[in-house]
Design a protein around this motif. Structure first.
Motif, short mmCIF file in Angstrom:
data_model
loop_
_atom_site.label_atom_id
_atom_site.label_comp_id
_atom_site.label_asym_id
_atom_site.label_seq_id
_atom_site.Cartn_x
_atom_site.Cartn_y
_atom_site.Cartn_z
N VAL A 54 0.97 -1.25 0.06
CA VAL A 54 0.11 0.01 0.11
C VAL A 54 0.91 1.36 -0.14
O VAL A 54 0.67 2.12 -0.84
CB VAL A 54 -0.94 -0.05 1.15
CG1 VAL A 54 -1.77 1.56 1.43
CG2 VAL A 54 -2.22 -0.86 1.06
N PHE A 55 2.01 1.42 0.82
CA PHE A 55 2.68 2.37 0.85
C PHE A 55 3.63 2.57 -0.06
O PHE A 55 3.59 3.46 -0.83
CB PHE A 55 3.60 2.63 2.21
CG PHE A 55 2.78 2.98 3.35
CD1 PHE A 55 2.63 4.39 3.56
CD2 PHE A 55 1.99 2.22 4.14
CE1 PHE A 55 2.06 4.74 4.42
CE2 PHE A 55 1.29 2.72 5.18
CZ PHE A 55 1.17 3.98 5.41
N ASP A 56 4.16 1.37 -0.64
CA ASP A 56 4.87 1.43 -2.19
C ASP A 56 3.83 2.16 -3.42
O ASP A 56 4.46 3.05 -3.84
CB ASP A 56 5.23 0.26 -2.42
CG ASP A 56 6.39 -0.28 -1.90
OD1 ASP A 56 7.04 0.58 -0.85
OD2 ASP A 56 6.62 -1.47 -1.85
N ASN A 57 2.76 1.62 -3.37
CA ASN A 57 1.76 2.05 -4.22
C ASN A 57 1.53 3.93 -4.07
O ASN A 57 1.78 4.67 -5.12
CB ASN A 57 0.36 1.45 -4.18
CG ASN A 57 0.64 -0.08 -4.66
OD1 ASN A 57 1.41 -0.33 -5.28
ND2 ASN A 57 -0.50 -0.72 -4.40
N LEU A 58 1.25 4.22 -2.81
CA LEU A 58 1.10 5.64 -2.61
C LEU A 58 2.41 6.18 -2.74
O LEU A 58 1.84 7.73 -3.44
CB LEU A 58 0.81 5.82 -0.99
CG LEU A 58 -0.76 5.50 -0.67
CD1 LEU A 58 -0.81 5.38 0.95
CD2 LEU A 58 -1.60 6.31 -1.35
N GLN A 59 3.68 5.81 -2.63
CA GLN A 59 4.86 6.56 -2.98
C GLN A 59 4.99 6.69 -4.44
O GLN A 59 5.31 7.77 -4.95
CB GLN A 59 5.93 5.95 -2.26
CG GLN A 59 7.13 6.55 -2.67
CD GLN A 59 8.42 5.82 -2.13
OE1 GLN A 59 8.24 4.79 -1.41
NE2 GLN A 59 9.72 6.34 -2.31
N ALA A 60 4.57 5.78 -5.32
CA ALA A 60 4.64 5.49 -6.77
C ALA A 60 3.93 6.82 -7.12
O ALA A 60 4.14 7.58 -8.27
CB ALA A 60 4.51 4.36 -7.21
N VAL A 61 2.63 6.99 -6.81
CA VAL A 61 1.51 7.91 -7.05
C VAL A 61 2.04 9.45 -6.76
O VAL A 61 1.88 10.38 -7.46
CB VAL A 61 0.01 7.50 -6.66
CG1 VAL A 61 -0.64 8.88 -7.03
CG2 VAL A 61 -0.42 6.25 -7.04
N CYS A 62 2.49 9.68 -5.50
CA CYS A 62 3.10 10.60 -5.11
C CYS A 62 4.34 11.27 -6.09
O CYS A 62 4.34 12.23 -6.67
CB CYS A 62 3.92 10.75 -3.62
SG CYS A 62 2.45 10.83 -2.48
N GLU A 63 5.09 10.29 -6.30
CA GLU A 63 6.15 10.60 -7.04
C GLU A 63 5.90 10.96 -8.64
O GLU A 63 6.39 11.71 -9.33
CB GLU A 63 7.26 9.59 -7.27
CG GLU A 63 7.98 9.36 -6.13
CD GLU A 63 8.96 8.10 -6.03
OE1 GLU A 63 8.93 7.36 -6.76
OE2 GLU A 63 9.51 7.92 -4.87
#
Length: 73
Positions: A54-63
């Motif tokens: 979940v956090f990897d997905n959120l980080q990818a969208v933030c980036e």
């Protein structure tokens, strides 16, 4: 104010009538995430792996929006 839809292949594709994120001015609104692996679109096994995903997905969208977790309010 113009809106920009944020899309990245490094997070699960939006299924339905929503976006991974929307940028309005300098603010980015992220959609919620579930622990889908973007490569397989399958939920990962195990609670620790799910939280990380979940956090990897959120980080990818933030980036993809040009930001990082350091800018999350």
């Amino acid at each position: 104010m113009p809106r920009k839809i944020i899309v990245t292949e490094h997070a699960p594709a939006a299924i339905g009538t929503y976006s991974q994120a929307v940028k309005c001015g300098d603010t980015v609104y992220l959609s919620g995430q579930i622990p889908l692996d973007p490569a397989t679109m399958q939920i990962v096994e195990g609670i620790e792996a799910q939280v990380r995903r979940v956090f990897d997905n959120l980080q990818a969208v933030c980036e993809a929006a040009g930001g990082s977790f350091a800018q999350v309010a």
